[in-house]
Scaffold this motif. Sequence first.
Motif, PDB file in Angstrom:
ATOM      1  N   LEU A   4       0.845  -1.187   0.000  1.00 59.58           N
ATOM      2  CA  LEU A   4       0.000   0.000   0.000  1.00 59.58           C
ATOM      3  C   LEU A   4       0.883   1.241   0.000  1.00 59.58           C
ATOM      4  O   LEU A   4       1.700   1.430   0.904  1.00 59.58           O
ATOM      5  CB  LEU A   4      -0.900  -0.007   1.241  1.00 59.58           C
ATOM      6  N   HIS A   5       0.723   2.075  -1.012  1.00 61.73           N
ATOM      7  CA  HIS A   5       1.563   3.275  -1.099  1.00 61.73           C
ATOM      8  C   HIS A   5       1.062   4.337  -0.121  1.00 61.73           C
ATOM      9  O   HIS A   5      -0.018   4.219   0.474  1.00 61.73           O
ATOM     10  CB  HIS A   5       1.610   3.803  -2.537  1.00 61.73           C
ATOM     11  N   GLY A   6       1.865   5.388   0.029  1.00 62.65           N
ATOM     12  CA  GLY A   6       1.538   6.440   0.990  1.00 62.65           C
ATOM     13  C   GLY A   6       0.867   7.649   0.381  1.00 62.65           C
ATOM     14  O   GLY A   6       0.732   8.681   1.039  1.00 62.65           O
ATOM     15  N   GLY A   7       0.415   7.555  -0.855  1.00 57.56           N
ATOM     16  CA  GLY A   7      -0.255   8.680  -1.505  1.00 57.56           C
ATOM     17  C   GLY A   7      -0.061   8.696  -3.006  1.00 57.56           C
ATOM     18  O   GLY A   7      -0.897   9.230  -3.744  1.00 57.56           O
ATOM     19  N   ARG A   8       1.028   8.093  -3.481  1.00 58.80           N
ATOM     20  CA  ARG A   8       1.284   8.029  -4.918  1.00 58.80           C
ATOM     21  C   ARG A   8       1.807   6.639  -5.262  1.00 58.80           C
ATOM     22  O   ARG A   8       2.764   6.164  -4.643  1.00 58.80           O
ATOM     23  CB  ARG A   8       2.312   9.084  -5.343  1.00 58.80           C
ATOM     24  N   GLY A   9       1.157   5.995  -6.237  1.00 62.98           N
ATOM     25  CA  GLY A   9       1.615   4.671  -6.626  1.00 62.98           C
ATOM     26  C   GLY A   9       0.488   3.831  -7.181  1.00 62.98           C
ATOM     27  O   GLY A   9      -0.641   4.313  -7.393  1.00 62.98           O
ATOM     28  N   LEU A  10       0.756   2.563  -7.433  1.00 66.72           N
ATOM     29  CA  LEU A  10      -0.237   1.644  -7.966  1.00 66.72           C
ATOM     30  C   LEU A  10      -1.177   1.181  -6.862  1.00 66.72           C
ATOM     31  O   LEU A  10      -0.762   0.943  -5.738  1.00 66.72           O
ATOM     32  CB  LEU A  10       0.456   0.427  -8.588  1.00 66.72           C
ATOM     33  N   GLY A  11      -2.451   1.016  -7.217  1.00 64.45           N
ATOM     34  CA  GLY A  11      -3.415   0.512  -6.255  1.00 64.45           C
ATOM     35  C   GLY A  11      -3.825   1.559  -5.232  1.00 64.45           C
ATOM     36  O   GLY A  11      -3.656   2.761  -5.422  1.00 64.45           O
ATOM     37  N   LYS A  12      -4.353   1.074  -4.105  1.00 60.05           N
ATOM     38  CA  LYS A  12      -4.851   1.963  -3.060  1.00 60.05           C
ATOM     39  C   LYS A  12      -3.733   2.338  -2.086  1.00 60.05           C
ATOM     40  O   LYS A  12      -2.793   1.579  -1.870  1.00 60.05           O
ATOM     41  CB  LYS A  12      -5.996   1.289  -2.283  1.00 60.05           C
TER      42      LYS A  12
ATOM     43  N   TRP B 130       6.753  -0.938   7.514  1.00 64.45           N
ATOM     44  CA  TRP B 130       6.762   0.376   6.878  1.00 64.45           C
ATOM     45  C   TRP B 130       7.990   0.464   5.974  1.00 64.45           C
ATOM     46  O   TRP B 130       9.097   0.153   6.392  1.00 64.45           O
ATOM     47  CB  TRP B 130       6.781   1.491   7.917  1.00 64.45           C
ATOM     48  N   LEU B 131       7.768   0.878   4.740  1.00 62.74           N
ATOM     49  CA  LEU B 131       8.816   0.918   3.744  1.00 62.74           C
ATOM     50  C   LEU B 131       9.155   2.356   3.358  1.00 62.74           C
ATOM     51  O   LEU B 131       8.458   3.301   3.745  1.00 62.74           O
ATOM     52  CB  LEU B 131       8.382   0.133   2.491  1.00 62.74           C
ATOM     53  N   ARG B 132      10.176   2.500   2.577  1.00 62.63           N
ATOM     54  CA  ARG B 132      10.589   3.817   2.100  1.00 62.63           C
ATOM     55  C   ARG B 132       9.446   4.489   1.330  1.00 62.63           C
ATOM     56  O   ARG B 132       8.667   3.827   0.651  1.00 62.63           O
ATOM     57  CB  ARG B 132      11.806   3.654   1.174  1.00 62.63           C
ATOM     58  N   GLY B 133       9.338   5.803   1.475  1.00 58.58           N
ATOM     59  CA  GLY B 133       8.301   6.546   0.770  1.00 58.58           C
ATOM     60  C   GLY B 133       6.932   6.459   1.413  1.00 58.58           C
ATOM     61  O   GLY B 133       5.908   6.633   0.746  1.00 58.58           O
ATOM     62  N   ASP B 134       6.894   6.151   2.717  1.00 59.63           N
ATOM     63  CA  ASP B 134       5.632   6.070   3.458  1.00 59.63           C
ATOM     64  C   ASP B 134       4.742   4.929   2.977  1.00 59.63           C
ATOM     65  O   ASP B 134       3.518   4.991   3.085  1.00 59.63           O
ATOM     66  CB  ASP B 134       4.873   7.407   3.374  1.00 59.63           C
ATOM     67  N   ALA B 135       5.347   3.890   2.403  1.00 54.12           N
ATOM     68  CA  ALA B 135       4.590   2.728   1.945  1.00 54.12           C
ATOM     69  C   ALA B 135       4.461   1.702   3.071  1.00 54.12           C
ATOM     70  O   ALA B 135       5.217   1.723   4.048  1.00 54.12           O
ATOM     71  CB  ALA B 135       5.266   2.096   0.738  1.00 54.12           C
ATOM     72  N   LEU B 136       3.506   0.816   2.919  1.00 55.54           N
ATOM     73  CA  LEU B 136       3.218  -0.185   3.945  1.00 55.54           C
ATOM     74  C   LEU B 136       3.016  -1.537   3.274  1.00 55.54           C
ATOM     75  O   LEU B 136       2.235  -1.664   2.327  1.00 55.54           O
ATOM     76  CB  LEU B 136       1.950   0.196   4.717  1.00 55.54           C
ATOM     77  N   ARG B 137       3.705  -2.555   3.780  1.00 57.07           N
ATOM     78  CA  ARG B 137       3.500  -3.933   3.314  1.00 57.07           C
ATOM     79  C   ARG B 137       2.822  -4.724   4.422  1.00 57.07           C
ATOM     80  O   ARG B 137       3.277  -4.725   5.570  1.00 57.07           O
ATOM     81  CB  ARG B 137       4.820  -4.586   2.930  1.00 57.07           C
TER      82      ARG B 137
ATOM     83  N   PRO C 264       0.983  -4.541  -6.087  1.00 50.91           N
ATOM     84  CA  PRO C 264       0.013  -4.030  -5.101  1.00 50.91           C
ATOM     85  C   PRO C 264      -0.587  -5.119  -4.228  1.00 50.91           C
ATOM     86  O   PRO C 264      -0.827  -4.914  -3.045  1.00 50.91           O
ATOM     87  CB  PRO C 264      -1.045  -3.351  -5.976  1.00 50.91           C
ATOM     88  N   GLN C 265      -0.846  -6.295  -4.812  1.00 52.13           N
ATOM     89  CA  GLN C 265      -1.345  -7.408  -4.009  1.00 52.13           C
ATOM     90  C   GLN C 265      -0.960  -8.727  -4.667  1.00 52.13           C
ATOM     91  O   GLN C 265      -0.957  -8.855  -5.891  1.00 52.13           O
ATOM     92  CB  GLN C 265      -2.857  -7.327  -3.821  1.00 52.13           C
TER      93      GLN C 265
END
Length: 312
Positions: free
Chosen positions: A158-166, A193-200, A248-249
């Motif tokens: 899951l991205h933090g505001g910009r990226g593929l999917g939600k 929590w990943l780089r760029g405010d992403a979440l796995r 994304p999933q």
Amino acid sequence: MQNGHEWRPLEIGPADVRAEASAEGLSGYLKSSVDLGDLLVKEKALVFRGFGVEEDSLGPIIDELLPNRAAYVHGNSPRTKVGQNVYTSTEYPAEFVISMHNELSYAHRWPTRLLFFCAVAPATGGATPVVDGVKWLASLDDEVREAFAGGVRYTQNLHGGRGLGKSWQQTFETEDREEVERFLTEAEASWEWLRGDALRVTHERQSTLRHPVTGVEVWFNQSDQWHPATLGEDAAALAKVLPADELPQTVSFADGSPIPPEYVLQVRDRGLAAAVDVDWRAGDLMLIDNVLVGHGRQAFTGERRVLVAMSS
């Protein structure tokens, strides 16, 4: 009650229940009717048709049918919130079929009931197919059922505001990382929590489920919808250039081993083959038992506005 082979939702109209053909008539029937929960378990899905319900008169009816409405938290489908835990049913492009699934079967907590309301019927197509989960499970080859017996593992990026999917903010309906972490802890999920405010997020779930009242076993997972083999040419091409852990999933068996594409294609195709279409007219409502019945969406043309709400 129809037999399993001929099953389809029970249709209820004003004449069937001696009610006025209006939203007030339907609301009155629901308040005074026999136990709706028993009827729903018996029939698995109910279609209320001919009551002339409009979107602005929907509130009291939803309150009767879903007294404890739940938010669509952790959902992966693109939707817009239009009221108090009421959403558009999906914003997936009209030209695509959405395969059969039980709502949030990949989550740690899923709704027991779903309510659909047709505000605007499509010009063509757009039916909501529904499938008896017992029939869906029975339609699968023994080899497939046995392979899934140990459950499945879902992974979301899951991205933090910009990226593929939600984004994770859309998925969990919050901007607060700590709130997300509390939710995932309760869900017994793993996260990073990943780089760029992403979440796995990674979580293991069942592949079948027994209904809490009837005890029947049903197919209950969304492995086919999370597997790149079923997601069309664009998604398949994306899966070839991106590592699996960056999609994304994705989904695997619970032990991490890959699910063969032919298994998920069988699950998808046989679920659709076993389903019956509920064609929409403006004002229709459909209530389903989310464990006993899977649902999807047929492709359509024209404007289609179907709302959905759910309860635990």
